[in-house]
Design a protein around this motif. Structure first.
Motif, PDB file in Angstrom:
ATOM      1  N   UNK A  18      49.197  32.666  41.900  1.00  4.94           N
ATOM      2  CA  UNK A  18      48.485  32.601  40.844  1.00  4.94           C
ATOM      3  C   UNK A  18      47.121  33.322  41.045  1.00  4.94           C
ATOM      4  N   UNK A  19      46.442  33.385  42.086  1.00  2.75           N
ATOM      5  CA  UNK A  19      45.410  34.180  42.380  1.00  2.75           C
ATOM      6  C   UNK A  19      45.392  35.815  42.081  1.00  2.75           C
ATOM      7  N   UNK A  20      46.613  36.180  42.382  1.00  5.10           N
ATOM      8  CA  UNK A  20      47.021  37.394  42.440  1.00  5.10           C
ATOM      9  C   UNK A  20      47.476  37.768  40.975  1.00  5.10           C
ATOM     10  N   UNK A  21      48.083  36.936  40.051  1.00  2.00           N
ATOM     11  CA  UNK A  21      48.204  37.055  38.857  1.00  2.00           C
ATOM     12  C   UNK A  21      46.971  37.249  38.253  1.00  2.00           C
ATOM     13  N   UNK A  25      45.285  40.422  36.010  1.00  2.00           N
ATOM     14  CA  UNK A  25      45.050  40.333  34.629  1.00  2.00           C
ATOM     15  C   UNK A  25      43.572  40.546  34.607  1.00  2.00           C
ATOM     16  N   UNK A  26      42.615  40.263  35.361  1.00  2.00           N
ATOM     17  CA  UNK A  26      41.065  40.687  35.312  1.00  2.00           C
ATOM     18  C   UNK A  26      41.098  42.114  35.395  1.00  2.00           C
ATOM     19  N   UNK A  27      41.844  42.773  36.031  1.00  2.00           N
ATOM     20  CA  UNK A  27      41.767  44.067  36.286  1.00  2.00           C
ATOM     21  C   UNK A  27      42.249  44.950  35.025  1.00  2.00           C
ATOM     22  N   UNK A  28      43.309  44.318  34.435  1.00  2.00           N
ATOM     23  CA  UNK A  28      43.483  44.936  33.055  1.00  2.00           C
ATOM     24  C   UNK A  28      42.366  44.611  31.846  1.00  2.00           C
ATOM     25  N   UNK A  29      42.007  43.449  32.030  1.00  2.00           N
ATOM     26  CA  UNK A  29      41.088  43.080  31.044  1.00  2.00           C
ATOM     27  C   UNK A  29      39.589  43.993  31.279  1.00  2.00           C
ATOM     28  N   UNK A  30      39.168  43.948  32.318  1.00  2.00           N
ATOM     29  CA  UNK A  30      38.073  45.006  32.685  1.00  2.00           C
ATOM     30  C   UNK A  30      38.227  46.515  32.237  1.00  2.00           C
ATOM     31  N   UNK A  66      37.108  45.954  43.353  1.00  2.00           N
ATOM     32  CA  UNK A  66      37.256  44.902  44.143  1.00  2.00           C
ATOM     33  C   UNK A  66      38.387  43.857  43.634  1.00  2.00           C
ATOM     34  N   UNK A  67      38.315  43.721  42.244  1.00  2.00           N
ATOM     35  CA  UNK A  67      39.544  42.832  41.649  1.00  2.00           C
ATOM     36  C   UNK A  67      40.782  43.368  41.982  1.00  2.00           C
ATOM     37  N   UNK A  68      41.219  44.880  41.604  1.00  2.00           N
ATOM     38  CA  UNK A  68      42.230  45.713  42.099  1.00  2.00           C
ATOM     39  C   UNK A  68      42.576  45.346  43.457  1.00  2.00           C
ATOM     40  N   UNK A  69      41.866  45.492  44.463  1.00  2.00           N
ATOM     41  CA  UNK A  69      42.052  45.200  45.833  1.00  2.00           C
ATOM     42  C   UNK A  69      42.422  43.921  46.356  1.00  2.00           C
ATOM     43  N   UNK A  70      41.589  42.797  45.499  1.00  2.00           N
ATOM     44  CA  UNK A  70      42.058  41.365  45.722  1.00  2.00           C
ATOM     45  C   UNK A  70      43.644  41.305  45.252  1.00  2.00           C
ATOM     46  N   UNK A  71      43.803  41.848  44.009  1.00  2.00           N
ATOM     47  CA  UNK A  71      45.087  41.465  43.489  1.00  2.00           C
ATOM     48  C   UNK A  71      46.118  42.186  44.239  1.00  2.00           C
ATOM     49  N   UNK A  72      45.923  43.402  44.868  1.00  4.54           N
ATOM     50  CA  UNK A  72      47.153  43.991  45.623  1.00  4.54           C
ATOM     51  C   UNK A  72      47.254  43.238  46.845  1.00  4.54           C
ATOM     52  N   UNK A  73      46.241  42.598  47.581  1.00  7.76           N
ATOM     53  CA  UNK A  73      46.091  41.761  48.914  1.00  7.76           C
ATOM     54  C   UNK A  73      46.924  40.536  48.554  1.00  7.76           C
ATOM     55  N   UNK A  74      46.588  39.935  47.735  1.00  2.00           N
ATOM     56  CA  UNK A  74      47.005  38.621  47.086  1.00  2.00           C
ATOM     57  C   UNK A  74      48.354  38.634  46.804  1.00  2.00           C
TER      58      UNK A  74
END
Length: 131
Positions: A18-21, A25-30, A66-74
């Motif tokens: 859920x956090x990864x998703x 999504x935050x990256x796409x929105x940003x 940062x959001x992209x990196x977090x998304x990858x790791x999650x």
């Protein structure tokens, strides 16, 4: 206690996925908002808007990274949890090894690319130099 292990793994998996998703999504929105509003300001704004848009895009890039990196790791973390939930331990170990290799490869690729494109902000061209 043994019954709690699958339940705990499922809990961690669902939190990670859920956090990864949400991070992705935050990256796409940003990036969408920055692309639309930044280019709109640069092309249609008042005098000096191109500098304002460029500076704003530059300032916002770290939040996107940062959001992209977090998304990858999650995402990779959720893969690790998923293989432990669905595969035998032998296959899970191999998949975890692949996941760790992927994280290390992403890290080395990041540092290689940052080193290639790194520059000193104090040496950049300022539009004030032109005008």
């Amino acid at each position: 206690a043994y019954i709690m292990i699958p339940r705990t793994l499922k809990f961690v998996y669902y939190v990670l996925i859920t956090s990864a998703f949400c991070a992705n999504i935050l990256v796409v929105a940003q990036t969408t908002i920055l692309s639309v509003l930044g280019s709109s300001l640069a092309l249609r704004g008042q005098d000096g808007s191109m500098m304002t848009a460029t500076d704003g895009l530059y300032a916002e890039r770290m939040a996107v990274f940062h959001a992209f990196g977090h998304g990858l790791l999650l995402t990779i973390g959720s893969v690790v949890m998923c293989v432990w939930l669905h595969l035998h331990w032998e296959a899970s170990l191999i998949c975890c090894g692949i996941s760790v290799w992927t994280i290390l490869k992403m890290r080395s690729t990041y540092y290689r690319i940052v080193k290639k494109f790194d520059f000193d902000d104090s040496l950049t061209v300022d539009f004030q130099d032109i005008f």
